[in-house]
Design a protein around this motif. Structure first.
Motif, PDB file in Angstrom:
ATOM      1  N   THR A  93      51.294  31.873  42.592  1.00 51.41           N
ATOM      2  CA  THR A  93      50.516  31.389  41.444  1.00 51.41           C
ATOM      3  C   THR A  93      51.074  31.937  40.130  1.00 51.41           C
ATOM      4  O   THR A  93      51.290  31.191  39.168  1.00 51.41           O
ATOM      5  CB  THR A  93      49.043  31.807  41.584  1.00 51.41           C
ATOM      6  OG1 THR A  93      48.524  31.305  42.816  1.00 51.41           O
ATOM      7  CG2 THR A  93      48.220  31.248  40.430  1.00 51.41           C
ATOM      8  N   ILE A 115      47.898  38.312  40.153  1.00 49.56           N
ATOM      9  CA  ILE A 115      48.434  37.118  39.488  1.00 49.56           C
ATOM     10  C   ILE A 115      48.960  37.485  38.103  1.00 49.56           C
ATOM     11  O   ILE A 115      50.035  37.053  37.688  1.00 49.56           O
ATOM     12  CB  ILE A 115      47.354  36.020  39.385  1.00 49.56           C
ATOM     13  CG1 ILE A 115      46.974  35.522  40.781  1.00 49.56           C
ATOM     14  CG2 ILE A 115      47.846  34.857  38.518  1.00 49.56           C
ATOM     15  CD1 ILE A 115      45.832  34.527  40.781  1.00 49.56           C
ATOM     16  N   THR A 116      48.171  38.303  37.381  1.00 50.08           N
ATOM     17  CA  THR A 116      48.593  38.757  36.062  1.00 50.08           C
ATOM     18  C   THR A 116      49.896  39.536  36.139  1.00 50.08           C
ATOM     19  O   THR A 116      50.803  39.362  35.320  1.00 50.08           O
ATOM     20  CB  THR A 116      47.510  39.642  35.424  1.00 50.08           C
ATOM     21  OG1 THR A 116      46.265  38.940  35.428  1.00 50.08           O
ATOM     22  CG2 THR A 116      47.871  40.009  33.990  1.00 50.08           C
ATOM     23  N   VAL A 172      44.405  42.612  33.211  1.00 46.46           N
ATOM     24  CA  VAL A 172      44.510  41.160  33.001  1.00 46.46           C
ATOM     25  C   VAL A 172      44.832  40.888  31.531  1.00 46.46           C
ATOM     26  O   VAL A 172      44.387  39.898  30.955  1.00 46.46           O
ATOM     27  CB  VAL A 172      43.209  40.441  33.421  1.00 46.46           C
ATOM     28  CG1 VAL A 172      43.059  40.447  34.927  1.00 46.46           C
ATOM     29  CG2 VAL A 172      41.985  41.083  32.777  1.00 46.46           C
ATOM     30  N   ILE A 201      43.154  38.806  41.193  1.00 46.71           N
ATOM     31  CA  ILE A 201      43.394  38.275  39.834  1.00 46.71           C
ATOM     32  C   ILE A 201      44.398  39.150  39.092  1.00 46.71           C
ATOM     33  O   ILE A 201      45.286  38.654  38.391  1.00 46.71           O
ATOM     34  CB  ILE A 201      42.068  38.194  39.056  1.00 46.71           C
ATOM     35  CG1 ILE A 201      41.111  37.216  39.758  1.00 46.71           C
ATOM     36  CG2 ILE A 201      42.311  37.757  37.613  1.00 46.71           C
ATOM     37  CD1 ILE A 201      39.726  37.178  39.164  1.00 46.71           C
ATOM     38  N   GLN A 251      47.260  37.156  50.737  1.00 45.97           N
ATOM     39  CA  GLN A 251      46.767  37.263  49.363  1.00 45.97           C
ATOM     40  C   GLN A 251      47.904  37.564  48.388  1.00 45.97           C
ATOM     41  O   GLN A 251      47.981  36.985  47.298  1.00 45.97           O
ATOM     42  CB  GLN A 251      45.693  38.348  49.288  1.00 45.97           C
ATOM     43  CG  GLN A 251      44.424  38.002  50.048  1.00 45.97           C
ATOM     44  CD  GLN A 251      43.606  39.221  50.433  1.00 45.97           C
ATOM     45  OE1 GLN A 251      44.054  40.361  50.302  1.00 45.97           O
ATOM     46  NE2 GLN A 251      42.399  38.986  50.939  1.00 45.97           N
ATOM     47  N   ALA A 286      49.175  35.160  45.344  1.00 46.71           N
ATOM     48  CA  ALA A 286      49.170  35.725  43.984  1.00 46.71           C
ATOM     49  C   ALA A 286      50.556  35.613  43.353  1.00 46.71           C
ATOM     50  O   ALA A 286      50.694  35.218  42.185  1.00 46.71           O
ATOM     51  CB  ALA A 286      48.717  37.184  44.022  1.00 46.71           C
ATOM     52  N   TRP A 328      39.946  39.332  47.679  1.00 48.46           N
ATOM     53  CA  TRP A 328      40.148  38.116  46.884  1.00 48.46           C
ATOM     54  C   TRP A 328      39.500  38.257  45.501  1.00 48.46           C
ATOM     55  O   TRP A 328      39.423  37.270  44.757  1.00 48.46           O
ATOM     56  CB  TRP A 328      39.562  36.910  47.606  1.00 48.46           C
ATOM     57  CG  TRP A 328      40.298  36.534  48.857  1.00 48.46           C
ATOM     58  CD1 TRP A 328      39.950  36.862  50.135  1.00 48.46           C
ATOM     59  CD2 TRP A 328      41.505  35.775  48.945  1.00 48.46           C
ATOM     60  NE1 TRP A 328      40.863  36.350  51.022  1.00 48.46           N
ATOM     61  CE2 TRP A 328      41.833  35.669  50.328  1.00 48.46           C
ATOM     62  CE3 TRP A 328      42.348  35.160  48.012  1.00 48.46           C
ATOM     63  CZ2 TRP A 328      42.953  34.978  50.792  1.00 48.46           C
ATOM     64  CZ3 TRP A 328      43.472  34.486  48.468  1.00 48.46           C
ATOM     65  CH2 TRP A 328      43.764  34.402  49.839  1.00 48.46           C
ATOM     66  N   MET A 363      38.899  41.046  41.976  1.00 49.44           N
ATOM     67  CA  MET A 363      39.671  41.479  40.818  1.00 49.44           C
ATOM     68  C   MET A 363      41.088  41.930  41.172  1.00 49.44           C
ATOM     69  O   MET A 363      42.028  41.628  40.433  1.00 49.44           O
ATOM     70  CB  MET A 363      38.929  42.594  40.075  1.00 49.44           C
ATOM     71  CG  MET A 363      39.622  43.042  38.789  1.00 49.44           C
ATOM     72  SD  MET A 363      39.977  41.682  37.623  1.00 49.44           S
ATOM     73  CE  MET A 363      38.302  41.248  37.141  1.00 49.44           C
TER      74      MET A 363
END
Length: 448
Positions: free
Chosen positions: A67, A213-214, A414, A210, A60, A64, A205, A207
């Protein structure tokens, strides 16, 4: 000033004039960014994704990071297009959005964090040198070494972009091979612990993924904002879309290695600080000395390219100083940010999160204005006209980034993504339906 006097304004005397000497070919530009990418931030980002600090497993975290870094390459190219096309720095690119006076706010929002980053990374680099001198020569005085480290960078900064290009092109090879070797050593010596702590861990997988990634994108948002400061020096023979490939090559592989080193060693030692991280992982070995040299050298290359250049351009815009004077002054000012206080994990994370919200909003306003309002067409004469339509304050841009940043701060994990649409929407609505700062409609689809 008459219309004739306005059109005869001598742009060549402006310290921020369009770049007429493009010193970066594709290879030099890519190498410069590879060298300029190495910072304590990516170590910390990697360490923050996995236990004990984060909630992702190795797969993961890998996805992340990949990406977020790939998105970075794309948004760098998008926002740097006007700089490459017209040879203009960030503080000129942003004049239509904020105005020559209003620009002082977003310029300071970029310049002050650059000084903070410069100070923090100088402190980390000096810490690495101090660890080396302490082990090899029994000389342990971090304050003295920090001062010397700062002075060396001040001298290098005086040479301008050509001097930076020279040190980046040499340093990138040391940095790249050191990173690959460190990854090999860590996997070889601690493979079992990594498997237990990261591969077998279930992770999430949702929040946390995500947010990761941020974070992977967020540590580069300062660079995304003022990427024109660098793309203006890229050869005109390089097509702008191709710079996305150069950005990907420069940002993704090396930062993936560094992020993975950070998360693997954090899972073993619980440390995010690269000095402590390598000292605990590789005690009393030649590899430790090489690693510390790598960290010290990396901070210089990153500082000169990522932090000193934007801070210097901001100071040039505010004071009209030449670069060769503005850059050394910024080096000295960075000490006044008390980097030894900020270089702690708590203060460091808060600093990154707050910056990300503002830089997402500024990016959205710049992109909306250039691509949608002006259809990728700027007037150099108008941009540099001291009494033209972009003088004063464009309140629409100021209000838009304020709204976007506030919303981003509410959803801090985010923040960069969340701030984009509100900023663009507010900027569009204020431009289309209000009479705020009407002179800034010059050259847009809203010009009457």
């Amino acid at each position: 000033m008459s219309e004739q006097e306005k059109t005869s304004y001598d742009i060549s005397k402006d310290q921020l004039r369009p770049s007429d000497t493009r010193v970066m070919d594709p290879v030099s530009y890519t190498l410069a960014w590879i060298g300029g990418n190495i910072s304590v931030a990516i170590f910390m980002v990697g360490a923050s994704l996995v236990p004990p600090a984060g909630k992702l497993n190795l797969l993961q975290a890998f996805i992340a990071l990949l990406t977020g870094l790939s998105l970075t390459a794309v948004v760098l190219t998008i926002n740097g297009a006007p700089g490459h096309k017209y040879g203009i720095p960030y503080v000129v690119q942003a004049r239509p959005v904020f105005g020559t006076t209003g620009l002082k706010l977003p310029a300071l929002l970029r310049g002050i964090p650059a000084l903070v980053w410069f100070g923090v990374q100088s402190w980390v680099g000096a810490s690495a040198v101090n660890a080396i001198t302490g082990r090899m020569f029994h000389f342990d005085n971090l304050i003295v070494i920090f001062i010397v480290f700062i002075l060396i960078q001040a001298i290098l900064s005086y040479t301008g972009m050509r001097g930076i290009k020279w040190i980046e092109n040499i340093g990138v090879f040391i940095i790249f091979f050191s990173v690959v070797y460190m990854t090999y050593i860590i996997v070889t010596n601690f493979g079992a612990s990594i498997s237990e702590n990261l591969i077998e861990y279930k992770g999430s997988w949702g929040m946390p993924f995500i947010a990761a990634i941020t974070a992977s994108l967020g540590f580069s948002t300062t660079i995304v904002t003022n990427i024109s400061d660098f793309m203006k020096d890229v050869s005109k023979s390089v097509k702008t879309p191709f710079t996305a490939v150069l950005h990907w090559i420069a940002f993704v592989p090396t930062n993936m290695f560094l992020g993975l080193i950070g998360l693997m060693t954090a899972s073993i030692t619980g440390e995010w600080d690269p000095i402590q991280l390598f000292t605990k992982t590789l005690p009393d070995s030649p590899v430790l000395i090489v690693s510390l040299i790598f960290i010290a050298f990396a901070q210089i290359t990153t500082n000169l390219y990522n932090n000193l250049v934007p801070a210097s351009y901001v100071l040039m815009d505010l004071t009209k100083l030449e670069y060769k004077f503005a850059a050394p002054i910024c080096v000295i000012l960075s000490v006044a940010t008390f980097p030894w206080k900020i270089a702690s994990v708590g203060a460091f994370l808060i600093f990154i999160e707050i910056c990300t919200a503002f830089f997402g909003a500024i990016f959205a306003a710049l992109v909306t204005d250039y691509y949608f309002f002006r259809k990728k067409t700027l007037s150099i004469e108008t941009l540099y006209d001291p009494e033209g339509p972009f003088t004063g304050i464009n309140w629409r841009g100021i209000i838009a980034i304020t709204c976007g940043a506030v919303i981003g701060l509410i959803f801090i994990n985010v923040s960069w993504f969340v701030s984009l649409i509100p900023t663009a929407l507010v900027y569009y609505l204020l431009t289309k339906y209000t009479n705020l700062s009407p002179q800034f409609n010059k050259g847009t689809i809203f010009e009457k």
